[in-house]
Motif scaffolding. Sequence first.
Motif, short mmCIF file in Angstrom:
data_model
loop_
_atom_site.label_atom_id
_atom_site.label_comp_id
_atom_site.label_asym_id
_atom_site.label_seq_id
_atom_site.Cartn_x
_atom_site.Cartn_y
_atom_site.Cartn_z
N THR A 136 -3.06 5.55 -2.34
CA THR A 136 -3.87 6.60 -1.72
C THR A 136 -3.16 7.94 -1.91
OG1 THR A 136 -4.77 5.10 -0.05
CG2 THR A 136 -4.85 7.47 0.45
N GLU A 194 0.85 -1.18 0.00
CA GLU A 194 0.00 0.00 0.00
C GLU A 194 0.89 1.23 0.00
OE1 GLU A 194 -3.58 2.06 2.65
OE2 GLU A 194 -3.06 -0.07 2.91
N LYS A 230 -2.27 -0.90 -3.58
CA LYS A 230 -3.24 0.19 -3.42
C LYS A 230 -2.49 1.50 -3.39
CE LYS A 230 -6.71 2.11 -0.22
NZ LYS A 230 -7.38 1.96 1.09
N ASP A 288 -6.61 4.98 -5.93
CA ASP A 288 -7.65 4.10 -5.38
C ASP A 288 -8.46 4.81 -4.29
OD1 ASP A 288 -6.93 1.66 -6.85
OD2 ASP A 288 -5.08 1.78 -5.69
#
Length: 209
Positions: free
Chosen positions: A153, A123, A151, A172
């Motif tokens: 962010t 992430e 992912k 995302d």
Amino acid sequence: MELFADRADAGAQLAERLRDAHDPVILALPRGGVAVAVPIARNLGAVLDVLVTRKIGYPPTPELGVGAIAEGGEPVFDLPLLHRLGMTTEDVADVVAQERQELARRVRAYRGDHPLPPVEGREVIVVDDGLATGGTARAALRAVATLKPAKVTLAVPVGARDTVRSMHEEADEVVVLLTPLDFRAVGQWYERFDQLSDTDVLRLLGRQT
């Protein structure tokens, strides 16, 4: 609407919104994004590094960004703006070449010979101190996407509403604390918004020589 005291205050507030992140890698956009990212990384116990980006300026008025480039990525252009200016991407090829050189210089200054931390399957949280047109953030997110994270962010304290909305196509998840109607510039939402130097970035990263 209250102002952030400074970038560290903004980062501490963002960290509260990012507590559900699972063992993330924090990539901050220098220079201002690093000051926001430090308290986030500290609060989450996360790896922190920089992802260097450069604006591609309109040659007659370099302050006007017509695109951006991030390390490891290709230039990302604002094609509608270029069209309105009567230009093509080939018309700014010299500017792109110059910004690639400056980008490489800053990568060396901030990381030396060290590569980006591995992010494949991880992430990733990309952090900046605010979103105006979003050009550099868009370039950064597309560069990160090529590294195959699990992912991505985007986390910023404040941003223009239309820009924030457009970022949902690039990340995302988008975490933004303020999207004011009367947004004019990132700095107006901070009580203290000092310009940072390369030395400041290295100090924040604990990499002073």
